[in-house]
Design a protein around this motif. Sequence first.
Motif, mmCIF file in Angstrom:
data_model
loop_
_atom_site.group_PDB
_atom_site.id
_atom_site.type_symbol
_atom_site.label_atom_id
_atom_site.label_comp_id
_atom_site.label_asym_id
_atom_site.label_seq_id
_atom_site.Cartn_x
_atom_site.Cartn_y
_atom_site.Cartn_z
ATOM 1 N N LEU A 236 0.831 -1.201 0.000
ATOM 2 C CA LEU A 236 0.000 0.000 0.000
ATOM 3 C C LEU A 236 0.869 1.257 0.000
ATOM 4 O O LEU A 236 1.896 1.319 0.679
ATOM 5 C CB LEU A 236 -0.902 0.002 1.233
ATOM 6 C CG LEU A 236 -1.907 -1.150 1.327
ATOM 7 C CD1 LEU A 236 -2.547 -1.189 2.703
ATOM 8 C CD2 LEU A 236 -2.973 -1.030 0.252
ATOM 9 N N LYS A 237 0.454 2.259 -0.755
ATOM 10 C CA LYS A 237 1.179 3.530 -0.834
ATOM 11 C C LYS A 237 0.472 4.576 0.030
ATOM 12 O O LYS A 237 -0.735 4.758 -0.081
ATOM 13 C CB LYS A 237 1.268 4.001 -2.285
ATOM 14 C CG LYS A 237 2.176 3.155 -3.166
ATOM 15 C CD LYS A 237 2.208 3.718 -4.586
ATOM 16 C CE LYS A 237 3.298 3.059 -5.425
ATOM 17 N NZ LYS A 237 3.139 1.600 -5.497
ATOM 18 N N TRP A 238 1.226 5.264 0.845
ATOM 19 C CA TRP A 238 0.640 6.294 1.694
ATOM 20 C C TRP A 238 0.151 7.479 0.875
ATOM 21 O O TRP A 238 -0.777 8.177 1.270
ATOM 22 C CB TRP A 238 1.655 6.758 2.731
ATOM 23 C CG TRP A 238 1.050 7.546 3.847
ATOM 24 C CD1 TRP A 238 1.081 8.891 4.030
ATOM 25 C CD2 TRP A 238 0.277 7.021 4.930
ATOM 26 N NE1 TRP A 238 0.387 9.242 5.162
ATOM 27 C CE2 TRP A 238 -0.123 8.111 5.738
ATOM 28 C CE3 TRP A 238 -0.119 5.731 5.299
ATOM 29 C CZ2 TRP A 238 -0.883 7.951 6.888
ATOM 30 C CZ3 TRP A 238 -0.875 5.577 6.444
ATOM 31 C CH2 TRP A 238 -1.256 6.671 7.221
ATOM 32 N N SER A 239 0.766 7.697 -0.288
ATOM 33 C CA SER A 239 0.381 8.820 -1.145
ATOM 34 C C SER A 239 -0.940 8.583 -1.861
ATOM 35 O O SER A 239 -1.520 9.506 -2.433
ATOM 36 C CB SER A 239 1.474 9.086 -2.185
ATOM 37 O OG SER A 239 1.720 7.919 -2.958
ATOM 38 N N SER A 240 -1.441 7.335 -1.843
ATOM 39 C CA SER A 240 -2.725 7.001 -2.466
ATOM 40 C C SER A 240 -3.827 7.097 -1.422
ATOM 41 O O SER A 240 -3.768 6.438 -0.367
ATOM 42 C CB SER A 240 -2.679 5.584 -3.043
ATOM 43 O OG SER A 240 -3.981 5.094 -3.308
ATOM 44 N N PHE A 247 -5.293 1.058 4.771
ATOM 45 C CA PHE A 247 -4.339 0.889 5.871
ATOM 46 C C PHE A 247 -4.960 1.323 7.200
ATOM 47 O O PHE A 247 -4.810 0.645 8.215
ATOM 48 C CB PHE A 247 -3.070 1.694 5.583
ATOM 49 C CG PHE A 247 -1.910 1.320 6.465
ATOM 50 C CD1 PHE A 247 -1.056 0.291 6.116
ATOM 51 C CD2 PHE A 247 -1.680 1.995 7.653
ATOM 52 C CE1 PHE A 247 0.000 -0.069 6.929
ATOM 53 C CE2 PHE A 247 -0.629 1.645 8.488
ATOM 54 C CZ PHE A 247 0.220 0.612 8.121
ATOM 55 N N LEU A 248 -5.664 2.446 7.191
ATOM 56 C CA LEU A 248 -6.291 2.942 8.414
ATOM 57 C C LEU A 248 -7.360 1.971 8.909
ATOM 58 O O LEU A 248 -7.476 1.717 10.118
ATOM 59 C CB LEU A 248 -6.891 4.327 8.169
ATOM 60 C CG LEU A 248 -5.885 5.462 7.928
ATOM 61 C CD1 LEU A 248 -6.615 6.739 7.535
ATOM 62 C CD2 LEU A 248 -5.018 5.698 9.151
ATOM 63 N N LEU A 279 3.593 3.282 11.301
ATOM 64 C CA LEU A 279 3.407 1.840 11.087
ATOM 65 C C LEU A 279 3.525 1.499 9.608
ATOM 66 O O LEU A 279 4.106 0.468 9.243
ATOM 67 C CB LEU A 279 2.036 1.408 11.607
ATOM 68 C CG LEU A 279 1.942 0.803 13.005
ATOM 69 C CD1 LEU A 279 0.505 0.447 13.318
ATOM 70 C CD2 LEU A 279 2.840 -0.412 13.150
ATOM 71 N N TRP A 280 2.933 2.357 8.774
ATOM 72 C CA TRP A 280 3.046 2.129 7.335
ATOM 73 C C TRP A 280 4.511 2.145 6.908
ATOM 74 O O TRP A 280 4.957 1.272 6.148
ATOM 75 C CB TRP A 280 2.270 3.209 6.553
ATOM 76 C CG TRP A 280 2.602 3.167 5.102
ATOM 77 C CD1 TRP A 280 2.070 2.343 4.158
ATOM 78 C CD2 TRP A 280 3.592 3.951 4.427
ATOM 79 N NE1 TRP A 280 2.660 2.553 2.929
ATOM 80 C CE2 TRP A 280 3.605 3.534 3.073
ATOM 81 C CE3 TRP A 280 4.478 4.948 4.838
ATOM 82 C CZ2 TRP A 280 4.463 4.094 2.126
ATOM 83 C CZ3 TRP A 280 5.333 5.507 3.900
ATOM 84 C CH2 TRP A 280 5.318 5.082 2.561
#
Length: 347
Positions: A236-240, A247-248, A279-280
């Motif tokens: 998973l990308k945090w920017s997406s 993720f949350l 965490l990510w």
Amino acid sequence: MSYIKPRRSAVEAAFEMMRIYHPRIPEVHDKLDEAREFGRLVPNRPKRYIEFFAPTHSGKSTAITTYIEDKVVPEAIERGLFPADMDREEIARQQRIVLHVTLSPNASKRSLAVDILTQLGDPRADSGSGPVLMRRVYEYLSGTFKDPVTGQPFGRQTELVILDELQHLATSEVKQGKREKSNIIRSTEVSDTLKTMLIRGLVPMVFVGIPAARDHITIDRQLTNREMGKIDFSPLKWSSAKDQEIFLEYCIEASALLQEHELLPEETKLIENDIPHRLWAASGGCLGIVSRILEQAVFHALDRDGTRVEYDDLALAVDTRAIPNNMCTYNPFREGVAGGTVNGQAA
């Protein structure tokens, strides 16, 4: 009921039993449903396969396990294959509607047959030559295998075969010499067998493994022409925005399960103090690694007689489990989230 501090083994067992649902899970289930439906619509025609390749700890096995537990087991009961009061885990283990087969290391044509027959419950799974065993696989999957007592065919029951750990077709990391050639030959032999099984119209398949495992099916163009879809379980990308939401949701569900399984008496709050972002970063966007970090954090919380997992427990978990096991290369809980890339993944 009063809270009783669990032993380490109980924590490990609880995490093994946990089923953490997130939006990607239903997407996998839908793909597997589609493959089975395709097989039912063309029972005597060549079949196709789905690709499911993603890094270790991405949650592939959980997605497959929940499909069998939540969808296949109720179907098996409804069809009268098992009594409704039978243990659900035992039904999941015994059912033949969807076979989840883990390939043996150094896989060959013969070991492929043995692995499938073992999952089918054949008591003679390892008895016979490769061709004899593979013929028995064909008979089972086509429904023509005869009951040794009654002499009657079992009938076609299996609708999907999931072959896991496809990277086991490789036998070493040698880049030059005879061992590399042997690896290629073995991989080609097994991919030829898989292609033949599809062409003969047995059942649709799902090929599962790490991304590098895909090389073992791209060897044969005729095999790749039978691909019917891919399942995306990339980190998973945090920017997406979509990936961040997934993720949350995973963090929320995981934290709730800690109290539900009575591992800690109070609610753990993972959605605070920038914990999800850290965490990510520590997990590289792989949800399975989040669970491993959280499990270790529970141990640290229990060691200090804590009532919930705190920020410092997570930081220590990254130090004691994630970094030593090469799950991440630095500690975002202590150093902040690095920009650009995290553990090789784009932010």
